[in-house]
Design an enzyme around this catalytic site. Structure first.
Site, PDB file in Angstrom:
ATOM      1  N   HIS A  28      -0.117  17.754 -27.466  1.00 18.77           N
ATOM      2  CA  HIS A  28      -0.231  16.315 -27.245  1.00 18.77           C
ATOM      3  C   HIS A  28      -1.491  15.714 -27.878  1.00 18.77           C
ATOM      4  O   HIS A  28      -1.533  14.506 -28.088  1.00 18.77           O
ATOM      5  CB  HIS A  28      -0.211  16.008 -25.742  1.00 18.77           C
ATOM      6  N   ARG A  47      -3.205  21.911 -14.897  1.00 20.43           N
ATOM      7  CA  ARG A  47      -2.190  20.923 -15.300  1.00 20.43           C
ATOM      8  C   ARG A  47      -2.362  20.482 -16.754  1.00 20.43           C
ATOM      9  O   ARG A  47      -1.395  20.055 -17.393  1.00 20.43           O
ATOM     10  CB  ARG A  47      -2.214  19.719 -14.344  1.00 20.43           C
ATOM     11  N   HIS A  76       7.977   9.763 -28.669  1.00 17.11           N
ATOM     12  CA  HIS A  76       6.942  10.674 -28.156  1.00 17.11           C
ATOM     13  C   HIS A  76       7.289  12.134 -28.470  1.00 17.11           C
ATOM     14  O   HIS A  76       6.452  12.901 -28.963  1.00 17.11           O
ATOM     15  CB  HIS A  76       6.800  10.452 -26.641  1.00 17.11           C
ATOM     16  N   GLU A  81       9.805  18.566 -25.132  1.00 20.52           N
ATOM     17  CA  GLU A  81       9.116  18.952 -23.881  1.00 20.52           C
ATOM     18  C   GLU A  81       9.724  20.252 -23.338  1.00 20.52           C
ATOM     19  O   GLU A  81       9.011  21.090 -22.786  1.00 20.52           O
ATOM     20  CB  GLU A  81       9.237  17.836 -22.823  1.00 20.52           C
ATOM     21  N   GLU A 105      -4.728  17.346 -11.947  1.00 15.40           N
ATOM     22  CA  GLU A 105      -5.230  17.732 -13.279  1.00 15.40           C
ATOM     23  C   GLU A 105      -6.716  18.069 -13.282  1.00 15.40           C
ATOM     24  O   GLU A 105      -7.486  17.583 -14.109  1.00 15.40           O
ATOM     25  CB  GLU A 105      -4.898  16.649 -14.316  1.00 15.40           C
ATOM     26  N   LYS A 134       7.219  23.062 -14.160  1.00 12.10           N
ATOM     27  CA  LYS A 134       6.329  21.921 -13.874  1.00 12.10           C
ATOM     28  C   LYS A 134       5.934  21.920 -12.404  1.00 12.10           C
ATOM     29  O   LYS A 134       4.774  21.635 -12.058  1.00 12.10           O
ATOM     30  CB  LYS A 134       6.983  20.597 -14.280  1.00 12.10           C
ATOM     31  N   LYS A 150       2.803  11.471 -11.566  1.00  9.37           N
ATOM     32  CA  LYS A 150       2.004  10.542 -12.370  1.00  9.37           C
ATOM     33  C   LYS A 150       2.816   9.273 -12.558  1.00  9.37           C
ATOM     34  O   LYS A 150       3.933   9.317 -13.100  1.00  9.37           O
ATOM     35  CB  LYS A 150       1.678  11.137 -13.741  1.00  9.37           C
ATOM     36  N   HIS A 164      -0.327  12.594 -29.579  1.00 10.28           N
ATOM     37  CA  HIS A 164      -0.720  11.245 -29.134  1.00 10.28           C
ATOM     38  C   HIS A 164      -1.374  10.472 -30.265  1.00 10.28           C
ATOM     39  O   HIS A 164      -1.146   9.266 -30.427  1.00 10.28           O
ATOM     40  CB  HIS A 164      -1.712  11.329 -27.970  1.00 10.28           C
ATOM     41  N   ASN A 189      -0.261  19.478 -21.656  1.00 11.47           N
ATOM     42  CA  ASN A 189      -0.557  18.637 -22.819  1.00 11.47           C
ATOM     43  C   ASN A 189      -0.574  19.442 -24.119  1.00 11.47           C
ATOM     44  O   ASN A 189      -1.077  18.969 -25.138  1.00 11.47           O
ATOM     45  CB  ASN A 189      -1.910  17.938 -22.631  1.00 11.47           C
ATOM     46  N   ARG A 230       0.834  -1.233   0.000  1.00 11.73           N
ATOM     47  CA  ARG A 230       0.000   0.000   0.000  1.00 11.73           C
ATOM     48  C   ARG A 230       0.857   1.268   0.000  1.00 11.73           C
ATOM     49  O   ARG A 230       0.428   2.315   0.477  1.00 11.73           O
ATOM     50  CB  ARG A 230      -0.960   0.029   1.177  1.00 11.73           C
TER      51      ARG A 230
HETATM   52  P1  NAD Z   1      12.626   5.452 -21.944  1.00 16.46           P
HETATM   53  O1  NAD Z   1      12.493   5.356 -20.492  1.00 16.46           O
HETATM   54  O2  NAD Z   1      12.139   4.295 -22.762  1.00 16.46           O
HETATM   55  O3  NAD Z   1      14.150   5.735 -22.311  1.00 16.46           O
HETATM   56  C1  NAD Z   1      14.524   5.808 -23.677  1.00 16.46           C
HETATM   57  C2  NAD Z   1      15.686   4.861 -23.984  1.00 16.46           C
HETATM   58  O4  NAD Z   1      16.887   5.447 -23.490  1.00 16.46           O
HETATM   59  C3  NAD Z   1      15.583   3.488 -23.323  1.00 16.46           C
HETATM   60  O5  NAD Z   1      16.067   2.529 -24.218  1.00 16.46           O
HETATM   61  C4  NAD Z   1      16.527   3.597 -22.118  1.00 16.46           C
HETATM   62  O6  NAD Z   1      17.066   2.354 -21.757  1.00 16.46           O
HETATM   63  C5  NAD Z   1      17.583   4.514 -22.653  1.00 16.46           C
HETATM   64  N1  NAD Z   1      18.270   5.354 -21.665  1.00 16.46           N
HETATM   65  C6  NAD Z   1      17.712   6.018 -20.630  1.00 16.46           C
HETATM   66  N2  NAD Z   1      18.631   6.778 -20.033  1.00 16.46           N
HETATM   67  C7  NAD Z   1      19.801   6.580 -20.681  1.00 16.46           C
HETATM   68  C8  NAD Z   1      21.105   7.112 -20.532  1.00 16.46           C
HETATM   69  N3  NAD Z   1      21.368   8.046 -19.636  1.00 16.46           N
HETATM   70  N4  NAD Z   1      22.058   6.637 -21.347  1.00 16.46           N
HETATM   71  C9  NAD Z   1      21.779   5.725 -22.313  1.00 16.46           C
HETATM   72  N5  NAD Z   1      20.557   5.213 -22.531  1.00 16.46           N
HETATM   73  C10 NAD Z   1      19.582   5.652 -21.717  1.00 16.46           C
HETATM   74  O7  NAD Z   1      11.885   6.740 -22.543  1.00 16.46           O
HETATM   75  P2  NAD Z   1      11.600   8.202 -21.975  1.00 16.46           P
HETATM   76  O8  NAD Z   1      11.444   9.034 -23.179  1.00 16.46           O
HETATM   77  O9  NAD Z   1      12.543   8.600 -20.920  1.00 16.46           O
HETATM   78  O10 NAD Z   1      10.188   8.022 -21.262  1.00 16.46           O
HETATM   79  C11 NAD Z   1       9.034   7.680 -21.984  1.00 16.46           C
HETATM   80  C12 NAD Z   1       7.977   7.234 -21.020  1.00 16.46           C
HETATM   81  O11 NAD Z   1       7.680   8.303 -20.130  1.00 16.46           O
HETATM   82  C13 NAD Z   1       6.671   6.843 -21.683  1.00 16.46           C
HETATM   83  O12 NAD Z   1       6.227   5.609 -21.158  1.00 16.46           O
HETATM   84  C14 NAD Z   1       5.707   7.948 -21.273  1.00 16.46           C
HETATM   85  O13 NAD Z   1       4.376   7.495 -21.143  1.00 16.46           O
HETATM   86  C15 NAD Z   1       6.275   8.356 -19.946  1.00 16.46           C
HETATM   87  N6  NAD Z   1       5.929   9.726 -19.540  1.00 16.46           N
HETATM   88  C16 NAD Z   1       5.432   9.897 -18.292  1.00 16.46           C
HETATM   89  C17 NAD Z   1       5.118  11.154 -17.838  1.00 16.46           C
HETATM   90  C18 NAD Z   1       4.631  11.344 -16.443  1.00 16.46           C
HETATM   91  O14 NAD Z   1       4.246  12.463 -16.081  1.00 16.46           O
HETATM   92  N7  NAD Z   1       4.676  10.319 -15.609  1.00 16.46           N
HETATM   93  C19 NAD Z   1       5.334  12.268 -18.663  1.00 16.46           C
HETATM   94  C20 NAD Z   1       5.860  12.071 -19.936  1.00 16.46           C
HETATM   95  C21 NAD Z   1       6.163  10.793 -20.369  1.00 16.46           C
HETATM   96  N1  GLY Z   2       3.278  15.032 -18.538  1.00 13.87           N
HETATM   97  C1  GLY Z   2       2.036  15.641 -18.198  1.00 13.87           C
HETATM   98  C2  GLY Z   2       1.792  15.720 -16.738  1.00 13.87           C
HETATM   99  O1  GLY Z   2       2.630  15.387 -15.937  1.00 13.87           O
HETATM  100  O2  GLY Z   2       0.747  16.123 -16.352  1.00 13.87           O
END
Ligand code: NAD
Ligand code: GLY
Length: 364
Positions: free
Chosen positions: A248, A241, A265, A185, A237, A227, A143, A252, A245, A121
């Protein structure tokens, strides 16, 4: 080092932005009085590079550490992997007072955060984002979640970390394409909140792409500050917030119709933000010159600003927008800009205007 505070009463936390921060993790976790046992969750690309430094930093302060390594990539954000993590946490005898360290990009952060939010939990967690996207966006704001076959991020929670540690040195090993995608971003923050940041990016994009350390620290910290300000006012949101987007809605849908296989993305929302700039020009009074500046900055960053869509693909794109989880009562809502640094959410847009925006980003 720069310090940014996310103001959420008893759930407030600090974001540290700077160089050589991984080795400070033990001291930071001691400062926060986290429990004696920690689990590093990472992926198979990030772990081999950075997990040892993180582990040693924790052990130097007497923490007991386990490591869970996931396959890299979006497909890890699924229920089966969550279950595997729970089982490894159970085997490591993780208790209520233990903590999870998410070491990686947004995939690791979202998944490990979801595991931390739900195991026993809820156990404490720390974000160590290693992609630019994760440093300026996904690690901040709480998130967390995973994907379903029916769509991305459909299961999740709002669960704030205790600390976010952005070590800029980790960006040195990030593939350039991933760095540029994260820049989409960064540019977004300029458009939605801070025209000065936008101008800085225009003037210094070359140095940023070369990872100029001073500039990177300033820019990443500024994005986190923005942020933090948004999330501090609207954690779940309810309204404001949604401005995060910007670009997006179309972005998306581009990701969805290309089955998440063509564009990262950041690349998809680059096209989405240029299209939203055109919509803003016709609907919310954004000056033509500013819409052009938006497109030029994405181009200068090396991001796509145009897409080739035939009639069938365009139809599917419009359908995908209808399925986006941010649609409310069947209405697709857009974030639109009045000027650089000033946007508002919740705009309903006629299909004809969407077609005109898509015409403006059509690659011939
Ligand atoms: P990711 O986590 O897949 O990383 C991209 C690639 O880079 C992966 O292959 C990873 O292994 C590699 N990598 C990461 N750091 C590295 C480094 N320092 N050196 C070498 N390789 C490295 O992708 P991302 O773009 O970081 O994240 C995308 C995800 O984030 C999606 O699932 C998306 O939905 C999520 N997201 C979440 C929020 C939120 O608010 N929670 C906001 C935006 C995106
Ligand atoms: N990436 C959008 C949010 O965190 O709300």
């Amino acid at each position: 080092m720069k310090v940014v505070k996310v103001p959420l009463q008893e759930r407030s936390y600090r974001i540290l932005v700077g160089r050589s921060l991984l080795s400070q993790l033990g001291a930071q976790c001691r400062r926060l009085k986290l429990g004696q046992r920690g689990v590093i969750v990472t992926d198979d690309r990030v772990g081999p590079r950075y997990a040892k430094t993180v582990r040693d930093a924790l052990m130097a302060y007497g923490f007991k550490v386990e490591t869970v390594t996931l396959p890299h990539g979006e497909t890890s954000k699924q229920w089966k992997v969550v279950q595997d993590c729970y089982n490894q946490l159970a085997a490591a005898r993780i208790e209520r007072g233990s903590f999870v360290v998410a070491l990686g990009g947004g995939v690791v952060g979202d998944l490990a955060g979801f595991v931390a939010a739900t195991y026993l939990r809820g156990v404490d967690f720390v974000q160590i984002p290693t992609t630019l996207l994760a440093q300026v966006d996904s690690s901040v704001g709480g998130k967390v979640g995973i994907n379903l076959k029916a769509g991305k991020n459909l299961v999740g929670a709002f669960y704030q970390p205790k600390l976010v540690l952005c070590d800029l040195d980790t960006l040195q090993s990030l593939p350039k394409r991933e760095f540029r995608a994260g820049m989409a971003e960064v540019i977004k923050y300029g458009i939605i909140w801070d025209a000065r940041l936008f101008s800085t990016l225009e003037a210094q994009i070359g140095s940023l792409l070369k990872l100029d350390a001073t500039l990177l620290e300033k820019v990443v910290a500024r994005c986190c500050q923005i942020k933090a300000a948004v999330v501090g006012q609207d954690e779940k949101e309810g309204g404001l917030r949604a401005i995060l987007n910007y670009g997006h809605t179309i972005g998306h849908a581009i990701e969805a119709i290309t089955r998440y296989g063509t564009y990262l993305h950041g690349e998809a929302i680059s096209i989405g933000q240029v299209a939203a700039g055109h919509l803003s020009q016709s609907l919310t009074g954004l000056k033509a010159k500013d819409a052009q500046r938006i497109e030029a900055l994405f181009k200068a960053t090396g991001l796509p600003t145009r897409i080739s869509l035939n009639a069938g693909q365009r139809k599917r794109l419009l359908e995908a927008m209808q399925l986006d989880k941010k649609v409310s009562q069947g209405q697709v809502k857009f974030v639109l800009a009045a000027r650089l640094g000033k946007v508002s959410p919740g705009h309903s847009v006629e299909t004809d205007a969407i077609h005109a925006a898509l015409d403006s980003v059509q690659k011939n």
